[in-house]
Design an enzyme around this catalytic site. Structure first.
Site, PDB file in Angstrom:
ATOM      1  N   LYS A  81       0.735  -1.316  -0.031  1.00  0.00           N
ATOM      2  CA  LYS A  81       0.036   0.228   0.136  1.00  0.00           C
ATOM      3  C   LYS A  81       0.836   1.066   0.015  1.00  0.00           C
ATOM      4  CE  LYS A  81      -3.890   1.911   2.674  1.00  0.00           C
ATOM      5  NZ  LYS A  81      -4.696   1.510   3.862  1.00  0.00           N
ATOM      6  N   SER A 156      -9.497   1.748   3.101  1.00  0.00           N
ATOM      7  CA  SER A 156      -8.822   2.260   2.079  1.00  0.00           C
ATOM      8  C   SER A 156      -7.446   1.716   1.341  1.00  0.00           C
ATOM      9  CB  SER A 156      -7.954   3.481   3.030  1.00  0.00           C
ATOM     10  OG  SER A 156      -7.169   2.816   4.074  1.00  0.00           O
ATOM     11  N   SER A 180      -9.981  -1.154   6.993  1.00  0.00           N
ATOM     12  CA  SER A 180      -9.234  -0.697   5.952  1.00  0.00           C
ATOM     13  C   SER A 180      -8.548  -1.894   5.178  1.00  0.00           C
ATOM     14  CB  SER A 180      -8.352   0.676   5.686  1.00  0.00           C
ATOM     15  OG  SER A 180      -9.052   1.730   6.007  1.00  0.00           O
TER      16      SER A 180
END
Length: 489
Positions: A81, A156, A180
């Site tokens: 990420k 996210s 997330s």
């Protein structure tokens, strides 16, 4: 990547590498070919280090040929990420504020992955500074759900989930502040694990809400999630919140633990707002455990169900307003070009650099911490957080784990909830309380809607009992074929 390689588990790929049927260079090339073929539609990646990945793959192949392989992850590509530092690579947090920032050092998890021989291949899209539940709040544009390209992948960590679901990578890392990792894993039909707070170092993770943030793993299978967790877990003196907990051989532990277990079902997590198809799939999973000999107990978490959303958005935004104060256009980050003076430079740099959702949370968090409101909001939220943690501790004394839906709804259309922040926040209603309590949580696929969208089952465990949580999830996964279904791209 050829389809027969694209959806092989990391465990299977390790076997092929070990037997000499596949080289790491071939594997990385196959991943890059798959990315080339599908990522124009999925948009999971923000950036890739193709030359670096191929060089690392050649080094891995040389180690293996010399009998010096570093372990099961040696030669396996991994995506990170875009909020986790990799030396010499962009670290954008999907924000204009850090559009040109290159990380000068590795995060601890990156260092440990490299030491294990894993190959960081690229940076994955996300909601800006991890603030969002759909991966629409990104300066790079939204990521699409591989099961339906008109829908969101969750957030996210949407890029990390979509990259695995699309067969672009076998393993990825995400971060989880309020769901997330688990929510996008559920919406994309993969496995996502948020470890206990303190088990995995946050050193090198761009902070959103420091008392809630946790790095975790995303993969096709429970075994793969356990394999990746074993590589990144463990105490780190550079993170003051890192806990000196033992890191077991997760693979051996989950193979040894066979149940039956005592499993709790929070009754408040099956009320209004739960999609009927999601509820039915989760109830079917609960029935599986009952038929397998597990003891199923109804439990109650009234404080978590009623107050977790409000408590989370007071604490998380307060910490965000403090953490993001460093981005002022002076030391690093976006700097406005036409500022009249230094004060105007602060205003314009932050106004131009941050997106709307980040601004919304900074404003809310600044208000929460302001004079006259700290006691009324922030301090009171922290007290309720303690009560929520105690509530979980009480029910987990009687149960080995809790079962619930991961998300109340399946993947929704891109843009469908963009104008309604509260509706977006409610998609995390079953995951947020787990972060407030600092517990491990995992999402495993448990079915599909009639429209073909994945559904996730959430398992919540005792602190630092990731092995137990993974074993319970694995028992369900191995009796069903959900993880063997893949989207057509």
């Amino acid at each position: 990547m050829a389809r027969d390689l694209a959806y092989l588990s990391a465990t299977d790929l390790t076997g092929l590498l070990g037997s000499g049927q596949l080289s790491s260079v071939e594997l990385v090339q196959s991943c890059l070919a798959r990315v080339q073929a599908v990522d124009g539609r999925v948009r999971a990646f923000n950036s890739r280090d193709e030359a670096g990945a191929l060089a690392a793959a050649r080094a891995s192949d040389e180690r293996r040929a010399a009998g010096q392989a570093r372990g099961p992850l040696d030669g396996i590509p991994v995506g990170l990420k875009d909020v986790i530092a990799v030396e010499g690579q962009p670290l954008t947090c999907s924000s204009k504020m850090l559009a040109n920032f290159i990380s000068p050092y590795d995060a601890t998890v990156t260092t440990r992955l490299k030491a294990a021989g894993a190959i960081p291949l690229g940076r994955l899209n996300m909601d800006e500074f991890a603030m969002g539940s759909s991966t629409e709040n990104s300066a790079f544009g939204p990521t699409a759900n591989p099961w339906d390209l008109t829908r969101v992948p969750g957030g996210s960590s949407g890029g990390s989930a979509a990259a695995v679901a699309a067969g672009e990578l076998p393993l990825t890392l995400g971060s989880d502040t309020g769901g997330s990792i688990r929510q996008p894993a559920a919406l994309c039909g993969i496995v996502g694990l948020k470890p206990t707070y303190g088990l995995v170092s946050r050193y090198g993770l761009a902070a959103y809400a420091s008392s809630l943030d946790q790095i975790g793993t995303m993969a096709h299978t429970v075994d793969d999630a356990a394999l990746l967790l074993g590589a990144i877990a463990g105490h780190d003196e550079r993170d003051s919140t890192s806990f000196k907990a033992a890191v077991p051989d997760y693979g051996a532990e989950i193979a040894r633990r066979r149940g039956p277990w005592r499993l709790g079902v929070p009754k408040e997590f099956f009320g209004a707002g739960l999609d009927p198809e999601v509820g039915a799939a989760v109830q079917a999973a609960i029935a599986f455990y009952r038929e397998a000999g597990c003891e199923i107990r109804e439990v109650s978490l009234p404080l978590a169900a009623e107050h977790a959303i409000a408590v989370y958005y007071l604490i998380a935004t307060a910490e965000a307003s403090s953490n993001l104060a460093r981005y002022d256009g002076i030391r690093y980050g976006h700097r406005a070009a036409k500022a009249k003076d230094v004060v105007d430079l602060y205003f314009q740099s932050r106004a131009e650099g941050f997106g709307d959702e980040v601004k919304r949370r900074i404003i809310l968090g600044t208000h929460v911490l302001s004079s006259g409101y700290y006691d009324a909001y922030y301090l009171r939220a922290q007290k309720v957080r303690t009560l929520i943690r105690n509530e979980f501790a009480a029910v987990l004394q009687e149960c080995d784990a809790l079962l619930s839906p991961t998300s109340p709804i399946p993947a929704f259309k891109i843009g469908e909830k963009s104008a309604d922040p509260l509706a977006m926040y409610l998609t995390d209603i079953y995951t947020i309380s787990v972060n407030l309590a600092g517990l491990p949580g995992l999402s495993v696929p448990c079915g599909f809607t009639t429209g073909g969208l994945p559904i996730g089952l959430q398992l919540i465990g005792r602190p630092f009992d990731e092995a137990g949580l993974l074993a319970i999830a694995r028992a369900y996964e191995q009796a069903h074929e959900w993880s063997q279904r893949h989207p057509v791209l």
